[in-house]
Scaffold this motif. Structure first.
Motif, short mmCIF file in Angstrom:
data_model
loop_
_atom_site.label_atom_id
_atom_site.label_comp_id
_atom_site.label_asym_id
_atom_site.label_seq_id
_atom_site.Cartn_x
_atom_site.Cartn_y
_atom_site.Cartn_z
N ASP A 186 0.82 -1.21 0.00
CA ASP A 186 0.00 0.00 0.00
C ASP A 186 0.85 1.27 0.00
O ASP A 186 0.36 2.35 -0.32
CB ASP A 186 -0.92 0.03 1.23
N PHE A 187 2.11 1.13 0.38
CA PHE A 187 2.96 2.29 0.53
C PHE A 187 4.09 2.33 -0.50
O PHE A 187 5.13 2.94 -0.27
CB PHE A 187 3.53 2.33 1.95
N GLY A 188 3.86 1.70 -1.63
CA GLY A 188 4.85 1.74 -2.70
C GLY A 188 5.55 0.40 -2.88
O GLY A 188 5.26 -0.57 -2.18
N ARG A 189 6.49 0.38 -3.80
CA ARG A 189 7.18 -0.86 -4.11
C ARG A 189 8.58 -0.86 -3.51
O ARG A 189 9.19 0.17 -3.30
CB ARG A 189 7.25 -1.06 -5.62
N ARG A 190 9.06 -2.05 -3.25
CA ARG A 190 10.39 -2.20 -2.67
C ARG A 190 11.47 -1.86 -3.69
O ARG A 190 11.33 -2.16 -4.87
CB ARG A 190 10.56 -3.65 -2.19
N SER A 191 12.53 -1.23 -3.24
CA SER A 191 13.63 -0.92 -4.13
C SER A 191 14.41 -2.19 -4.46
O SER A 191 14.29 -3.21 -3.77
CB SER A 191 14.57 0.12 -3.51
N SER A 192 15.18 -2.13 -5.53
CA SER A 192 15.92 -3.31 -5.98
C SER A 192 17.04 -3.68 -5.03
O SER A 192 17.45 -4.85 -4.96
CB SER A 192 16.47 -3.08 -7.38
N MET A 193 17.57 -2.72 -4.29
CA MET A 193 18.62 -2.99 -3.32
C MET A 193 18.65 -1.85 -2.32
O MET A 193 18.14 -0.76 -2.59
CB MET A 193 19.98 -3.16 -4.01
N ILE A 194 19.25 -2.09 -1.16
CA ILE A 194 19.39 -1.07 -0.13
C ILE A 194 20.87 -0.81 0.12
O ILE A 194 21.71 -1.70 -0.05
CB ILE A 194 18.69 -1.48 1.18
N LEU A 195 21.18 0.41 0.50
CA LEU A 195 22.55 0.76 0.83
C LEU A 195 22.75 0.45 2.31
O LEU A 195 22.49 1.28 3.18
CB LEU A 195 22.83 2.23 0.54
N PHE A 196 23.23 -0.76 2.58
CA PHE A 196 23.31 -1.22 3.96
C PHE A 196 24.57 -2.03 4.21
O PHE A 196 24.73 -2.63 5.27
CB PHE A 196 22.06 -2.05 4.29
N ASP A 197 25.46 -2.07 3.22
CA ASP A 197 26.72 -2.80 3.40
C ASP A 197 27.83 -2.08 2.65
O ASP A 197 27.57 -1.24 1.79
CB ASP A 197 26.59 -4.25 2.92
#
Length: 274
Positions: A186-197
């Motif tokens: 409901d709040f949009g789509r997930r990004s292809s990757m996250i900047l977490f490493d």
């Protein structure tokens, strides 16, 4: 970052000008917000080091979380998450599922009235008014709590989780340069990757074709940012602000932005306040 001491010292000597100058930017539609985990902290979402610790525990092969605490540097946290990500052997979907589960582990879908004061203040700033409004928010969080709050108050929100992206008519546009893991569709789509490493950070720095830097140059070249709830330990946030600052015209005398933080909450060697 090359610090403009004239600007910083002016506001240190004349702090009473800060609010009027922010009001001028707001009135002109030239104020953007930069927000971090402090905005959603009161709704039981983890801080950066807490999320890293949870991910270490939940990796397919658990990773030692010794030494990870509130004093850990951004590089330390990114390096530990690189180890966590390696345990998924290239299966990024499962990796994002694990991070998302850890992110919302303590989320219990509270009443909208439980939103913290800072989140409510952001809602007021985004409300249309002759006194001005904020239409651009740069959200360095992965979560969708701000989208949850604004949507439940009737705002039309456009989420930009990957760029380039065409902008649509909306009350507010929320950019997620570090990636986006919404609690549901409901709040949009997930990004292809996250900047977490660490590897993801290095890949983005080296990718000269990345559109995110162009987005930041435009936003920070045309607007004044107000950073709230944002840690000074985020190396990528610091990098994009510094790069955008260097692109500004020497004739542009406006401050690039204001960073509000609790005393002692930024690293001792950090001098990023413009």
């Amino acid at each position: 970052m090359s610090l403009s001491w004239e600007k910083r010292e002016f506001y240190e000597r004349n702090g009473h000008f800060i609010v009027p100058d922010l009001a001028v930017a707001l009135k002109a539609g030239a104020l953007c917000l930069m927000i971090g985990s402090g905005v959603s902290r009161m709704l039981n979402l983890p801080l950066w080091h807490e999320l890293v610790t949870a991910c270490c525990k939940n990796a397919p092969t658990p990773v030692d979380a010794t030494g990870i605490d509130a004093s850990s540097s951004g590089d330390t946290l990114l390096l530990r998450m690189q180890t966590v990500r390696s345990k998924f052997q290239g299966d990024d979907d499962k990796y994002l599922d694990m991070v998302s589960k850890a992110l919302y582990e303590k989320w219990n879908d509270p009443s909208i009235s439980a939103a913290p004061e800072l989140m409510r203040a952001i809602g007021v700033l985004s409300m249309g008014s002759l006194r001005g409004r904020v239409k651009t928010i740069v959200n360095f969080n992965f979560d969708s709590l701000l989208e949850w709050y604004l949507t439940n108050h009737g705002y039309v929100v456009q989420v930009i989780e990957d760029v380039p992206r065409g902008l649509v008519d909306s009350d507010v546009q929320i950019f997620h340069p570090h990636g986006y893991l919404p609690m549901n569709g409901d709040f949009g789509r997930r990004s292809s990757m996250i900047l977490f490493d660490k590897k993801e950070q290095e890949d983005r720095v080296m990718d000269r074709s990345s559109a995110w830097m162009d987005v930041f140059r435009y936003i920070l070249g045309t607007q004044v940012f107000l950073a709230v709830g944002l840690s000074g330990r985020d190396p990528m946030a610091n990098l994009v602000i510094a790069a955008a600052d260097k692109q500004r015209s020497p004739l542009d005398k406006r401050p690039i932005g204001f960073w509000f933080f609790k005393k002692g909450s930024l690293d001792a060697d950090l001098s990023l306040i413009h």
